[in-house]
Design a protein around this motif. Structure first.
Motif, PDB file in Angstrom:
ATOM      1  N   ARG A  21       0.955  -1.565   0.116  1.00  0.00           N
ATOM      2  CA  ARG A  21       0.305  -0.329  -0.382  1.00  0.00           C
ATOM      3  C   ARG A  21       0.639   1.286  -0.043  1.00  0.00           C
ATOM      4  NH1 ARG A  21      -5.191  -0.597   2.894  1.00  0.00           N
ATOM      5  NH2 ARG A  21      -4.920   1.385   3.230  1.00  0.00           N
ATOM      6  N   THR A  22       0.594   2.229  -0.591  1.00  0.00           N
ATOM      7  CA  THR A  22       1.374   3.576  -0.929  1.00  0.00           C
ATOM      8  C   THR A  22       0.798   5.051   0.493  1.00  0.00           C
ATOM      9  OG1 THR A  22      -0.070   4.063  -1.947  1.00  0.00           O
ATOM     10  CG2 THR A  22       2.021   3.903  -3.030  1.00  0.00           C
ATOM     11  N   LEU A  23       1.772   5.058   0.592  1.00  0.00           N
ATOM     12  CA  LEU A  23       1.423   6.079   1.972  1.00  0.00           C
ATOM     13  C   LEU A  23      -0.135   7.406   2.150  1.00  0.00           C
ATOM     14  CD1 LEU A  23       4.388   7.520   3.087  1.00  0.00           C
ATOM     15  CD2 LEU A  23       3.624   5.386   3.553  1.00  0.00           C
ATOM     16  N   ASP A  24       0.084   7.471   0.192  1.00  0.00           N
ATOM     17  CA  ASP A  24      -1.454   8.137   0.196  1.00  0.00           C
ATOM     18  C   ASP A  24      -2.779   7.573   0.384  1.00  0.00           C
ATOM     19  OD1 ASP A  24      -1.258   6.658  -2.222  1.00  0.00           O
ATOM     20  OD2 ASP A  24      -2.174   8.326  -2.902  1.00  0.00           O
ATOM     21  N   THR A  25      -2.549   6.019   0.606  1.00  0.00           N
ATOM     22  CA  THR A  25      -4.028   5.592   0.520  1.00  0.00           C
ATOM     23  C   THR A  25      -4.177   4.658   2.541  1.00  0.00           C
ATOM     24  OG1 THR A  25      -2.755   3.273   0.717  1.00  0.00           O
ATOM     25  CG2 THR A  25      -3.519   4.385  -1.350  1.00  0.00           C
ATOM     26  N   LEU A  26      -3.289   5.296   3.155  1.00  0.00           N
ATOM     27  CA  LEU A  26      -3.054   5.152   4.632  1.00  0.00           C
ATOM     28  C   LEU A  26      -4.136   6.090   5.829  1.00  0.00           C
ATOM     29  CD1 LEU A  26       0.177   3.650   5.030  1.00  0.00           C
ATOM     30  CD2 LEU A  26      -1.847   2.742   4.499  1.00  0.00           C
ATOM     31  N   SER A  27      -4.448   6.400   6.537  1.00  0.00           N
ATOM     32  CA  SER A  27      -4.516   6.814   7.482  1.00  0.00           C
ATOM     33  C   SER A  27      -4.355   7.403   8.449  1.00  0.00           C
ATOM     34  CB  SER A  27      -5.529   6.708   8.237  1.00  0.00           C
ATOM     35  OG  SER A  27      -5.191   5.452   9.463  1.00  0.00           O
ATOM     36  N   GLY A  28      -3.594   8.105   9.159  1.00  0.00           N
ATOM     37  CA  GLY A  28      -2.867   9.086   9.368  1.00  0.00           C
ATOM     38  C   GLY A  28      -2.379   8.178  11.208  1.00  0.00           C
ATOM     39  N   GLY A  29      -3.121   7.350  11.397  1.00  0.00           N
ATOM     40  CA  GLY A  29      -2.648   6.519  12.058  1.00  0.00           C
ATOM     41  C   GLY A  29      -1.770   5.295  11.646  1.00  0.00           C
ATOM     42  N   GLN A  30      -1.791   5.054  10.562  1.00  0.00           N
ATOM     43  CA  GLN A  30      -1.771   4.160   9.830  1.00  0.00           C
ATOM     44  C   GLN A  30      -0.132   4.592   9.862  1.00  0.00           C
ATOM     45  OE1 GLN A  30      -4.458   3.459   7.103  1.00  0.00           O
ATOM     46  NE2 GLN A  30      -5.050   1.254   8.067  1.00  0.00           N
ATOM     47  N   VAL A  31       0.029   6.096   8.991  1.00  0.00           N
ATOM     48  CA  VAL A  31       1.188   6.614   8.558  1.00  0.00           C
ATOM     49  C   VAL A  31       2.455   6.619   9.757  1.00  0.00           C
ATOM     50  CG1 VAL A  31       2.391   8.412   7.712  1.00  0.00           C
ATOM     51  CG2 VAL A  31       0.447   7.765   6.831  1.00  0.00           C
ATOM     52  N   GLN A  32       1.787   6.359  10.785  1.00  0.00           N
ATOM     53  CA  GLN A  32       1.947   6.542  11.781  1.00  0.00           C
ATOM     54  C   GLN A  32       2.757   5.490  12.337  1.00  0.00           C
ATOM     55  OE1 GLN A  32       3.863   9.308  12.365  1.00  0.00           O
ATOM     56  NE2 GLN A  32       3.709  10.904  14.724  1.00  0.00           N
ATOM     57  N   ARG A  33       2.033   4.346  11.810  1.00  0.00           N
ATOM     58  CA  ARG A  33       2.632   3.474  12.027  1.00  0.00           C
ATOM     59  C   ARG A  33       3.794   3.021  11.501  1.00  0.00           C
ATOM     60  NH1 ARG A  33      -0.936  -0.449  15.374  1.00  0.00           N
ATOM     61  NH2 ARG A  33      -2.906   0.969  15.874  1.00  0.00           N
ATOM     62  N   VAL A  34       3.728   2.833  10.132  1.00  0.00           N
ATOM     63  CA  VAL A  34       4.668   2.673   9.155  1.00  0.00           C
ATOM     64  C   VAL A  34       6.234   3.308   9.646  1.00  0.00           C
ATOM     65  CG1 VAL A  34       5.248   3.565   6.807  1.00  0.00           C
ATOM     66  CG2 VAL A  34       3.434   2.827   7.208  1.00  0.00           C
ATOM     67  N   LEU A  35       5.786   5.207  10.309  1.00  0.00           N
ATOM     68  CA  LEU A  35       6.928   6.015  10.797  1.00  0.00           C
ATOM     69  C   LEU A  35       7.814   5.326  11.156  1.00  0.00           C
ATOM     70  CD1 LEU A  35       5.663   9.436   9.933  1.00  0.00           C
ATOM     71  CD2 LEU A  35       7.031   7.705   8.565  1.00  0.00           C
ATOM     72  N   PHE A  36       6.984   4.496  12.629  1.00  0.00           N
ATOM     73  CA  PHE A  36       7.305   3.892  13.811  1.00  0.00           C
ATOM     74  C   PHE A  36       8.445   2.549  12.711  1.00  0.00           C
ATOM     75  CE2 PHE A  36       6.339   6.640  16.508  1.00  0.00           C
ATOM     76  CZ  PHE A  36       6.413   6.253  17.769  1.00  0.00           C
ATOM     77  N   ALA A  37       7.585   1.890  12.006  1.00  0.00           N
ATOM     78  CA  ALA A  37       8.718   0.880  11.373  1.00  0.00           C
ATOM     79  C   ALA A  37      10.065   0.707  10.813  1.00  0.00           C
ATOM     80  CB  ALA A  37       7.305  -0.103  10.569  1.00  0.00           C
ATOM     81  N   ARG A  38       9.961   2.243  10.219  1.00  0.00           N
ATOM     82  CA  ARG A  38      10.829   2.828   9.608  1.00  0.00           C
ATOM     83  C   ARG A  38      12.372   2.420  10.753  1.00  0.00           C
ATOM     84  NH1 ARG A  38      11.471   8.447   7.043  1.00  0.00           N
ATOM     85  NH2 ARG A  38      11.439   8.977   9.505  1.00  0.00           N
ATOM     86  N   VAL A  39      11.798   3.408  11.725  1.00  0.00           N
ATOM     87  CA  VAL A  39      12.456   3.694  13.475  1.00  0.00           C
ATOM     88  C   VAL A  39      12.812   2.438  13.897  1.00  0.00           C
ATOM     89  CG1 VAL A  39      12.650   4.813  15.661  1.00  0.00           C
ATOM     90  CG2 VAL A  39      11.697   5.784  13.376  1.00  0.00           C
ATOM     91  N   LEU A  40      11.967   1.490  13.753  1.00  0.00           N
ATOM     92  CA  LEU A  40      12.879   0.114  13.868  1.00  0.00           C
ATOM     93  C   LEU A  40      13.017  -0.488  12.997  1.00  0.00           C
ATOM     94  CD1 LEU A  40       9.165  -1.556  14.921  1.00  0.00           C
ATOM     95  CD2 LEU A  40      11.295  -1.502  16.361  1.00  0.00           C
ATOM     96  N   VAL A  41      13.413  -0.628  12.313  1.00  0.00           N
ATOM     97  CA  VAL A  41      14.310  -1.313  10.825  1.00  0.00           C
ATOM     98  C   VAL A  41      16.150  -0.545  11.442  1.00  0.00           C
ATOM     99  CG1 VAL A  41      14.994  -0.993   9.186  1.00  0.00           C
ATOM    100  CG2 VAL A  41      13.047  -2.104   9.634  1.00  0.00           C
ATOM    101  N   GLN A  42      15.507   1.103  11.897  1.00  0.00           N
ATOM    102  CA  GLN A  42      17.131   1.418  11.450  1.00  0.00           C
ATOM    103  C   GLN A  42      17.898   1.439  13.220  1.00  0.00           C
ATOM    104  OE1 GLN A  42      16.945   5.745  11.485  1.00  0.00           O
ATOM    105  NE2 GLN A  42      19.105   6.365  11.888  1.00  0.00           N
ATOM    106  N   ASP A  43      16.982   0.762  14.073  1.00  0.00           N
ATOM    107  CA  ASP A  43      17.929   0.437  15.319  1.00  0.00           C
ATOM    108  C   ASP A  43      18.565   0.521  16.117  1.00  0.00           C
ATOM    109  OD1 ASP A  43      18.431  -1.773  17.106  1.00  0.00           O
ATOM    110  OD2 ASP A  43      19.548  -2.498  15.784  1.00  0.00           O
ATOM    111  N   SER A  44      18.690   2.452  16.165  1.00  0.00           N
ATOM    112  CA  SER A  44      19.350   2.817  16.837  1.00  0.00           C
ATOM    113  C   SER A  44      19.360   3.151  17.750  1.00  0.00           C
ATOM    114  CB  SER A  44      19.391   3.994  15.911  1.00  0.00           C
ATOM    115  OG  SER A  44      19.190   4.595  14.987  1.00  0.00           O
ATOM    116  N   PRO A  45      20.390   3.262  18.522  1.00  0.00           N
ATOM    117  CA  PRO A  45      20.832   3.524  20.540  1.00  0.00           C
ATOM    118  C   PRO A  45      20.542   4.820  20.778  1.00  0.00           C
ATOM    119  CG  PRO A  45      22.853   3.995  19.465  1.00  0.00           C
ATOM    120  CD  PRO A  45      21.534   3.521  18.027  1.00  0.00           C
TER     121      PRO A  45
END
Length: 253
Positions: free
Chosen positions: A135-159
Motif C-alpha cells: 500500500r502507498t502512503l497516500d492510501t493510509l490514515s494518519g494513524g497508519q502512516v505513523q505506524r509506518v514511520l515507527f516501523a522505519r525507526v524499528l528497522v534502523q535499530d538506533s541507540p
C-alpha cells in the motif's frame, strides 16, 4: 524483539542557544539526558521543543553553547519528524518506507539482503501493518502512516531515538500501540526523547521530563517537572517573549 542496546548515548547540553534568522527559539539551555533515559519534552506552542530536537540531530547548528552526545555509534540517531512534514503524496509503499531504515547499513544504492528484508517484515508486523506492505502512503490514515514511520525507526535499530509529536492527530488505539513500542525501546536501554503535547501521557508513562518555554523551566523527574506552578510559569514566560528581539548575550546562571 531486538537485543538490548549495549551502549546507549548520553546527551549533555551546555549553555545552548538555537534559533532561526537571528532570532532565538531556545535560550541558554543546560542539562543532560542520561544514557538509557526516556524524556518527554513539553511546553507551550512555540516554546522551542521541535527546535531542540533539530539541534540534537544536527539539522540546526548552535548559535551559542554546544550539544555533546557521548557513546553514539553504530546506526547513530533515529529521528522521526512531525507527520505534517512528511510528503504523503509521494508514491512510496509501506515496505519501501520502512526499508529506508536500512540506509545506514546499505547506503543509497546498496542491495537489500534476505535477513534485512526479514527485518523490515518483522518491523511492519510489529506495528500492526502486516498485509499492508504494498500500500502507498497516500492510501493510509494518519494513524497508519505513523505506524509506518515507527516501523522505519524499528528497522534502523538506533541507540538514540528522537520523536517529534509522535501522537499528534492519531487515534487512541494507535497511540497506545506506539507508546508500548517506546517503552520497549526504553527497556532495551536506548535513549529516547519525545516532544509531547499530551501532559497526562507524559506524566503517566515518561520517567523524565523537560519543560521548556524557550528557556528551561524545569528538568528532571516528571512528577517534579509537570506541576501546576511550573506550567503557569512556562505559560507566562512564553507569552512574554518578543519574537523580534535580538540575541540574548547573557551567560546561563
Amino acid at each position: 524483539m531486538n537485543k538490548l542496546s549495549p551502549a546507549a548515548p548520553r546527551i549533555a547540553i551546555a549553555n545552548l542557544t538555537l534559533g532561526y534568522e537571528g532570532h532565538p527559539a531556545v535560550h541558554h539551555l543546560s542539562g543532560e539526558m542520561p544514557a538509557g533515559s526516556m524524556t518527554a519534552v513539553v511546553g507551550p506552542n512555540g516554546s522551542g521543543k521541535s527546535t531542540l530536537l533539530k539541534g540534537i540531530v544536527g539539522l540546526l547548528k548552535p548559535i551559542h553553547g554546544h550539544i555533546e552526545i557521548d557513546g553514539l555509534g553504530g546506526n547513530a540517531i533515529s529521528y522521526l519528524p512531525q507527520q505534517a512534514n512528511i510528503d504523503r503524496t509521494f508514491p512510496i509503499s509501506v515496505e519501501e518506507t520502512a526499508s529506508l531504515g536500512l540506509w545506514s547499513r546499505c547506503g543509497t544504492f546498496g542491495g537489500v539482503s534476505r535477513p534485512e528484508r526479514e527485518r523490515v517484515a518483522r518491523a511492519i508486523s510489529a506495528v500492526g501493518l502486516e498485509g499492508f506492505e504494498q500500500r502507498t502512503l497516500d492510501t493510509l490514515s494518519g494513524g497508519q502512516v505513523q505506524r509506518v514511520l515507527f516501523a522505519r525507526v524499528l528497522v534502523q535499530d538506533s541507540p538514540l531515538i528522537l520523536l517529534d509529536e509522535p501522537f499528534n492527530a492519531i487515534d487512541a488505539n494507535t497511540a497506545g500501540d506506539l507508546m508500548n513500542l517506546i517503552e520497549r525501546w526504553h527497556k532495551e536501554r536506548r535513549t529516547v526523547v519525545a516532544v509531547m503535547h499530551d501532559l497526562d501521557l507524559a506524566r503517566d508513562r515518561f520517567p523524565n521530563a523537560l519543560l521548556l518555554a524557550r528557556e528551561k523551566i524545569a528538568w528532571g523527574e516528571t512528577c517534579d517537572v509537570i506541576t501546576p506552578a511550573n506550567l503557569l510559569k512556562a505559560r507566562n514566560m512564553s507569552e512574554c517573549w518578543d519574537d523580534d528581539a535580538p540575541w540574548c548575550e547573557r551567560e546561563a546562571v
